[in-house]
Design a protein around this motif. Structure first.
Motif, PDB file in Angstrom:
ATOM      1  N   ALA A  95      51.898  58.424   3.059  1.00  0.00           N
ATOM      2  CA  ALA A  95      51.433  57.035   3.084  1.00  0.00           C
ATOM      3  C   ALA A  95      51.687  56.397   4.442  1.00  0.00           C
ATOM      4  O   ALA A  95      50.831  55.672   4.979  1.00  0.00           O
ATOM      5  N   GLY A  99      48.871  54.991   7.033  1.00  0.00           N
ATOM      6  CA  GLY A  99      48.941  53.639   7.580  1.00  0.00           C
ATOM      7  C   GLY A  99      48.863  53.630   9.091  1.00  0.00           C
ATOM      8  O   GLY A  99      48.131  52.830   9.687  1.00  0.00           O
ATOM      9  N   THR A 221      42.714  50.419   3.107  1.00  0.00           N
ATOM     10  CA  THR A 221      43.543  51.624   3.228  1.00  0.00           C
ATOM     11  C   THR A 221      44.301  51.899   1.938  1.00  0.00           C
ATOM     12  O   THR A 221      44.394  53.047   1.488  1.00  0.00           O
ATOM     13  N   MET A 222      44.856  50.842   1.330  1.00  0.00           N
ATOM     14  CA  MET A 222      45.600  51.032   0.079  1.00  0.00           C
ATOM     15  C   MET A 222      44.677  51.449  -1.061  1.00  0.00           C
ATOM     16  O   MET A 222      45.061  52.259  -1.913  1.00  0.00           O
ATOM     17  N   PHE A 225      44.003  55.039  -0.552  1.00  0.00           N
ATOM     18  CA  PHE A 225      45.181  55.819  -0.911  1.00  0.00           C
ATOM     19  C   PHE A 225      45.283  55.994  -2.422  1.00  0.00           C
ATOM     20  O   PHE A 225      45.540  57.097  -2.921  1.00  0.00           O
ATOM     21  N   ASP A 295      54.818  53.515  -2.014  1.00  0.00           N
ATOM     22  CA  ASP A 295      53.658  53.921  -1.211  1.00  0.00           C
ATOM     23  C   ASP A 295      52.997  52.729  -0.521  1.00  0.00           C
ATOM     24  O   ASP A 295      52.668  52.781   0.664  1.00  0.00           O
ATOM     25  N   ILE A 299      52.707  51.928   3.607  1.00  0.00           N
ATOM     26  CA  ILE A 299      51.458  51.666   4.332  1.00  0.00           C
ATOM     27  C   ILE A 299      51.537  50.324   5.050  1.00  0.00           C
ATOM     28  O   ILE A 299      51.153  50.200   6.219  1.00  0.00           O
ATOM     29  N   ARG A 375      50.398  45.672  -1.874  1.00  0.00           N
ATOM     30  CA  ARG A 375      51.451  46.685  -1.787  1.00  0.00           C
ATOM     31  C   ARG A 375      52.189  46.831  -3.115  1.00  0.00           C
ATOM     32  O   ARG A 375      52.604  47.937  -3.471  1.00  0.00           O
TER      33      ARG A 375
END
Length: 410
Positions: A95, A99, A221-222, A225, A295, A299, A375
């Motif tokens: 992760a 990031g 991005t998250m 992921f 995780d 990130i 997050r």
């Protein structure tokens, strides 16, 4: 009859996100309409950051000590504990790498050739390019010293006869520290106002563009992921990530509303057991994962550090980037699932690095609250996936179907 009074306004006024949003708007307006006055608001943002920095060493120390001390329980089922810790380290490191890669590729902090660089920032660039001395780095770094002490104390507690009594007291102390942090986070609107007013007053409205770009990049991005990386992990066990998200929808809404994965912890454990995960696995993996398997926070930390380096036009060498990754592999383990702790760990990481202006935290605080939901959700799903993976590996969930014992679609 007397009409019922709506509770909606009172709920809004008690919501920290609402006040942060108001503070951001106020800071932007002041920065645009009265830039000279706005620049004087820097002290407000700096004061908030200074208060947050007080919590860095205690939170790092207590969280790491309690996490390692918990390994005394993990040894009773050593195989499960080893698998869980190995999984946590591999996935969170992945992760962090994602990031960093996303931030370097998309460059959310890049405005122009000069970025927001000031005369001071050039000193940080020179510092980043200097030969790296680990011993000097450690000697001048309170965060690393707290980490080292926490590791030693945590390991020693596992061999201490009165371990349970000491750990119980440390849990009480940790709860007290986090309650204080929760109170301090109500000062976040003031910090956001000061940081935003100063930034817009000094650099103009164009300084808001990288903030929007950072938020968009981080959410994207998250999402990638969760659905691509965690989804692929579950696919190896013939489970779809969308089914898991649908199964945990009520808990995910709690996490979204509170910006913290802590309130949904009991429900998560109950639902995983109902699904077929054994009680020992759930009891070990989920609580430990709340400290060691974050995780989304990983990130967030990685992207924020690279973002601020880009914002101040601080050129990091490959060695510096590897150092940041290595440091985040440790500091990210101290960010428990409580609102505000992510920013504290970011502050500790920035303090430890020394290569990027610490004043950049005033820039981040304005939007930190709006990234905490992403997050927290990613952390929550990541821990659910970890528990299922360990359970599957232990031979649980053999007859898993798309329905749990109460007939809910999974």
């Amino acid at each position: 009859m007397r009409a019922k009074t709506s509770l909606f306004p009172s709920v809004i006024f008690k919501n920290l996100t609402f006040w942060v949003l108001i503070a951001i708007v106020g800071g932007v307006l002041l920065g645009h309409l009265a830039p000279e006055t706005a620049r004087e608001m820097k002290i407000v943002g700096d004061t908030f950051i200074s208060i947050v920095k007080v919590f860095i060493a205690p939170i790092i120390f207590l969280t790491i000590v309690l996490g390692i001390a918990g390994m005394g329980d993990l040894r009773k089922v050593g195989r499960i504990g080893f698998k869980a810790l190995l999984y946590f380290e591999v996935v969170t490191t992945f992760a962090i790498g994602i990031g960093v890669a996303a931030a370097l590729l998309i460059r959310p902090g890049h405005i122009s050739r000069s970025g927001l660089a000031t005369g001071d920032a050039s000193d940080y660039t020179l510092k980043a390019q200097q030969a790296f001395d680990w011993w000097e780095f450690f000697k001048t770094n309170l965060t690393l010293q707290a980490l080292a002490l926490a590791i030693v104390v945590g390991i020693a507690l596992n061999y201490f006869r009165q371990r349970e009594r000491v750990v119980a007291q440390l849990y009480k102390l940790s709860g007290f520290v986090f309650k204080l942090l929760k109170v301090v986070m109500w000062l976040a609107p003031a910090g956001a106002f000061g940081g935003m007013a100063y930034t817009v007053g000094k650099f103009g409205l164009q300084s808001l563009l990288p903030l929007g770009k950072l938020m968009l990049t981080m959410y994207l991005t998250m999402a990638i992921f969760v659905f691509a990386i965690l989804g692929s992990i579950l696919r190896c066990y013939k489970i779809r990530i969308t089914d898991l998200i649908r199964y945990l929808k009520p808990e995910l809404l709690i996490v979204l509303g509170t910006s913290s994965s802590e309130p949904a912890l009991p429900n998560l454990m109950t639902k995983l057991e109902r699904l077929g995960c054994s009680k020992p696995v759930v009891g070990l993996v989920v609580p430990t994962g709340y400290s060691f398997n974050l995780d989304g926070t990983s990130i967030y930390l990685a992207m924020s550090v690279i973002f601020l380096a880009q914002l101040y036009d601080v050129h990091l060498s490959f060695t510096q980037i590897l150092t940041i990754v290595g440091l985040l592999m440790v500091t990210s383990k101290g960010a428990a699932g409580v609102t505000g702790s992510g920013f504290v760990i970011l502050a500790s990481t920035m303090t430890a690095i020394h290569s990027i202006p610490l004043e950049g935290l005033g820039f981040i605080i304005g939007i930190d609250k709006f990234m905490s939901e992403a997050r927290a959700l990613t952390n929550f799903v990541g821990n659910a996936v970890a528990t299922i993976v360990i359970s599957k590996n232990e031979g649980d969930l053999v007859n898993l179907t798309l329905r749990d014992t109460e007939g809910e679609i999974f």
